[in-house]
Design an enzyme around this catalytic site. Structure first.
Site, short mmCIF file in Angstrom:
data_model
loop_
_atom_site.label_atom_id
_atom_site.label_comp_id
_atom_site.label_asym_id
_atom_site.label_seq_id
_atom_site.Cartn_x
_atom_site.Cartn_y
_atom_site.Cartn_z
N GLU A 181 -52.40 6.35 -18.47
CA GLU A 181 -52.74 5.36 -17.69
C GLU A 181 -54.21 4.92 -17.98
O GLU A 181 -54.65 3.62 -17.93
CB GLU A 181 -53.64 6.72 -16.20
CG GLU A 181 -54.55 6.34 -15.92
CD GLU A 181 -55.02 7.03 -14.89
OE1 GLU A 181 -54.52 8.61 -14.83
OE2 GLU A 181 -56.28 7.73 -14.75
N HIS A 197 -44.05 11.92 -14.53
CA HIS A 197 -43.88 12.97 -15.48
C HIS A 197 -42.93 14.34 -15.06
O HIS A 197 -43.94 15.24 -15.21
CB HIS A 197 -45.09 12.90 -16.55
CG HIS A 197 -45.84 11.97 -17.04
ND1 HIS A 197 -47.35 11.55 -17.20
CD2 HIS A 197 -44.98 10.93 -17.85
CE1 HIS A 197 -47.35 10.68 -18.01
NE2 HIS A 197 -46.03 10.45 -18.51
#
Ligand code: F3S
Length: 284
Positions: A124, A40
């Site tokens: 996740e 990210h």
């Protein structure tokens, strides 16, 4: 003015490992697609793009015959869908995330309802929950369990790898208080990763000495946001992605500036921020 970096900051071993694997394959094959961003962090993505790493948002957008799964991991269902399309998987799931996935799978198979302490929308967390085969929920709010028609008797509790340990402990304590009735069974597995713990501890230690903290990383990065959250409790804190966001006015009257960075922030970006602060400090 003193500018000091936290003892532990920036790229964690899981993201470094994922980048290493993907870089190798990209160079060998002349490029590769990744399902979702490998990290990210826009700067990391741009560097990878230069060697042919292309981010695809959806399985249906994959054009080649190989795709890399990011360090955040995916559910077994997503893996199955990719394989059904005869696409080879390069799996860079971080070993710490893998541990959480296997814990979720083990608990669900043993008839525990899995509770993941984490952001239900995070990639996740969605993946880890997928390993529980639909037998679980993800939440940051312990009260959500009370809203279920019936609170399951057997609860298996995990955490998103990047959460704040003290917050996870609080969550677990509240769950114990509210669910430990009628022959309940609770199984708690600490799945917060070591890199997260080390970065958080180092950031707080530095924030306690500094009169300003800069947290470098993406606003979409879970661990970066947690670092900023923790530092803000201790001292004035700003989260910045790049030097462009730094305002000279922030530095006025400050003597000691602390720097930390999320687990997907590369060294170059950290060095650029330090150089920018040094240049601004000279002009004050
Ligand atoms: Fe892995 Fe922890 Fe990094 S889970 S990807 S080592 S933040």
């Amino acid at each position: 003015m003193r500018i000091e970096k936290a003892n532990e900051l920036g790229l964690c071993f899981g993201v470094k490992r994922a980048i290493g694997i993907v870089e190798k394959v990209a160079r060998e094959q002349g490029g590769i697609e990744t399902l979702g961003a490998l990290a990210h962090n826009q700067q990391v993505i741009e560097k990878l793009a230069a060697i042919g790493v292309r981010v695809v948002k959806d399985i249906n957008d994959i054009q080649g015959d190989t795709v890399a799964i990011s360090s955040h991991g995916v559910s077994p269902h997503v893996e199955e869908v990719i394989r059904a399309k005869h696409i080879k998987i390069i799996n860079t799931t971080c070993p710490s995330v893998r541990r959480a996935q296997l814990a979720a799978q083990r608990l669900a198979k043993a008839s525990f309802f899995v509770v993941v302490y984490g952001d239900a929308k995070h990639i996740e967390v969605k993946g880890v929950l997928g390993w529980a085969d639909g037998k679980g929920i993800a939440t940051l709010d312990e009260n959500l369990l009370k809203k279920l028609d019936q609170v399951p008797r057997r609860l298996g509790i995990l955490s998103q790898t990047t959460q704040i340990p003290e917050h996870f402990t609080e969550f677990v304590k509240k769950l114990v208080d509210s669910t430990l009735t009628k022959n309940a069974e609770l199984y708690i597995i600490d799945t917060i990763c070591h890199s997260t713990r080390k970065r958080q501890t180092a950031a707080i230690k530095l924030a306690e000495k500094a009169d300003l903290m800069l947290v470098i990383g993406s606003r979409t990065s879970a661990n970066t946001n947690r670092l900023a959250e923790l530092c803000a409790v201790v001292t004035k804190t700003y989260l910045v992605e790049t030097t462009e966001e730094i305002k000279p006015s922030w530095l006025k009257g400050k003597q000691h500036i602390g720097i930390t960075a999320g687990a997907s922030t590369d060294e170059q970006t950290i060095n650029e921020v330090v150089a920018c602060l040094e240049a601004l400090a000279k002009g004050l």
